[in-house]
Design a protein around this motif. Structure first.
Motif, PDB file in Angstrom:
ATOM      1  N   VAL A 102      81.518  39.972  23.141  1.00  0.00           N
ATOM      2  CA  VAL A 102      82.826  40.999  23.518  1.00  0.00           C
ATOM      3  C   VAL A 102      82.943  42.145  22.321  1.00  0.00           C
ATOM      4  O   VAL A 102      83.797  43.613  22.147  1.00  0.00           O
ATOM      5  CB  VAL A 102      83.744  40.664  23.686  1.00  0.00           C
ATOM      6  N   VAL A 103      83.267  41.742  21.008  1.00  0.00           N
ATOM      7  CA  VAL A 103      83.356  42.541  19.381  1.00  0.00           C
ATOM      8  C   VAL A 103      82.500  43.727  19.590  1.00  0.00           C
ATOM      9  O   VAL A 103      82.511  44.607  19.247  1.00  0.00           O
ATOM     10  CB  VAL A 103      84.129  41.507  18.351  1.00  0.00           C
ATOM     11  N   ALA A 104      80.958  43.052  19.563  1.00  0.00           N
ATOM     12  CA  ALA A 104      80.196  43.983  18.979  1.00  0.00           C
ATOM     13  C   ALA A 104      80.409  45.589  20.102  1.00  0.00           C
ATOM     14  O   ALA A 104      79.423  46.437  19.551  1.00  0.00           O
ATOM     15  CB  ALA A 104      78.488  42.443  19.753  1.00  0.00           C
ATOM     16  N   ARG A 105      80.134  44.863  21.477  1.00  0.00           N
ATOM     17  CA  ARG A 105      80.311  46.372  22.136  1.00  0.00           C
ATOM     18  C   ARG A 105      81.778  47.271  21.699  1.00  0.00           C
ATOM     19  O   ARG A 105      80.907  47.997  21.713  1.00  0.00           O
ATOM     20  CB  ARG A 105      80.132  45.391  23.768  1.00  0.00           C
ATOM     21  N   LEU A 106      82.972  46.229  21.571  1.00  0.00           N
ATOM     22  CA  LEU A 106      83.347  47.268  20.788  1.00  0.00           C
ATOM     23  C   LEU A 106      83.537  48.289  19.500  1.00  0.00           C
ATOM     24  O   LEU A 106      83.855  49.797  19.374  1.00  0.00           O
ATOM     25  CB  LEU A 106      84.290  46.769  20.933  1.00  0.00           C
ATOM     26  N   LEU A 107      82.856  47.838  18.594  1.00  0.00           N
ATOM     27  CA  LEU A 107      82.325  48.411  17.997  1.00  0.00           C
ATOM     28  C   LEU A 107      80.848  49.363  18.325  1.00  0.00           C
ATOM     29  O   LEU A 107      81.432  50.841  17.237  1.00  0.00           O
ATOM     30  CB  LEU A 107      81.198  47.117  17.115  1.00  0.00           C
ATOM     31  N   ALA A 108      80.495  48.483  19.123  1.00  0.00           N
ATOM     32  CA  ALA A 108      79.153  49.836  19.041  1.00  0.00           C
ATOM     33  C   ALA A 108      78.877  50.946  20.098  1.00  0.00           C
ATOM     34  O   ALA A 108      79.320  52.186  20.124  1.00  0.00           O
ATOM     35  CB  ALA A 108      77.432  49.129  20.090  1.00  0.00           C
ATOM     36  N   LEU A 109      80.651  50.438  20.685  1.00  0.00           N
ATOM     37  CA  LEU A 109      80.928  51.900  21.720  1.00  0.00           C
ATOM     38  C   LEU A 109      82.135  53.103  20.906  1.00  0.00           C
ATOM     39  O   LEU A 109      81.758  54.377  21.175  1.00  0.00           O
ATOM     40  CB  LEU A 109      82.065  51.143  23.175  1.00  0.00           C
ATOM     41  N   THR A 110      82.064  51.638  19.763  1.00  0.00           N
ATOM     42  CA  THR A 110      83.675  53.304  19.079  1.00  0.00           C
ATOM     43  C   THR A 110      82.281  53.591  17.890  1.00  0.00           C
ATOM     44  O   THR A 110      83.074  54.555  17.101  1.00  0.00           O
ATOM     45  CB  THR A 110      84.415  52.438  18.853  1.00  0.00           C
ATOM     46  N   GLU A 111      80.847  53.380  17.368  1.00  0.00           N
ATOM     47  CA  GLU A 111      80.430  53.887  16.847  1.00  0.00           C
ATOM     48  C   GLU A 111      81.326  53.255  15.263  1.00  0.00           C
ATOM     49  O   GLU A 111      80.629  54.245  14.390  1.00  0.00           O
ATOM     50  CB  GLU A 111      79.731  55.075  17.247  1.00  0.00           C
ATOM     51  N   THR A 112      81.437  51.927  15.239  1.00  0.00           N
ATOM     52  CA  THR A 112      81.801  51.288  13.910  1.00  0.00           C
ATOM     53  C   THR A 112      81.506  50.191  13.944  1.00  0.00           C
ATOM     54  O   THR A 112      81.730  49.819  12.119  1.00  0.00           O
ATOM     55  CB  THR A 112      84.240  51.233  13.987  1.00  0.00           C
ATOM     56  N   GLU A 113      80.362  49.864  14.670  1.00  0.00           N
ATOM     57  CA  GLU A 113      80.180  48.684  13.727  1.00  0.00           C
ATOM     58  C   GLU A 113      78.753  49.001  12.749  1.00  0.00           C
ATOM     59  O   GLU A 113      78.292  48.344  11.263  1.00  0.00           O
ATOM     60  CB  GLU A 113      78.406  48.517  14.993  1.00  0.00           C
TER      61      GLU A 113
END
Length: 109
Positions: free
Chosen positions: A89-100
């Protein structure tokens, strides 16, 4: 330690590092307590801050903002911030916001 029905944050400080463990949901209601715990750790200027997210079930944009603020503050005091146990759930948020990529080293769940 702060706790509410959907959120718990604990902190362990040693001479050279800190571990902040988050359990539950990082949302707008939980962010002030998370930010307080992270700021308190970073006030000690540990060499490394490990943020254990392995038990996080939800993270919204307010939670992401808290992570980004912690990253900036850690860099400012010379602390290495490592996200540990990053759940999907956090990895997806980071990916969607291009902040990973901003968090450098991440250790997945």
């Amino acid at each position: 330690m702060y706790s509410c029905p959907s959120f718990t944050v604990t902190t362990v400080l040693t001479d050279s590092s800190a571990v902040v463990t988050v359990i539950g949901e990082i949302d707008v209601d939980a962010v002030p307590e998370l930010q307080f715990a992270l700021d308190r750790c970073l006030d000690q200027r540990p060499g490394a801050l490990r943020l254990d997210l392995s038990a996080v079930r939800f993270c919204d944009c307010a939670g992401l903002n808290a992570l980004l603020r912690a990253r900036l503050r850690a860099r400012g005091v010379g602390t290495t911030l490592v996200l540990y146990g990053v759940p999907p759930v956090v990895a997806r948020l980071l990916a969607l916001t291009e902040t990973e990529g901003l968090f450098g080293r991440r250790i997945a769940a």
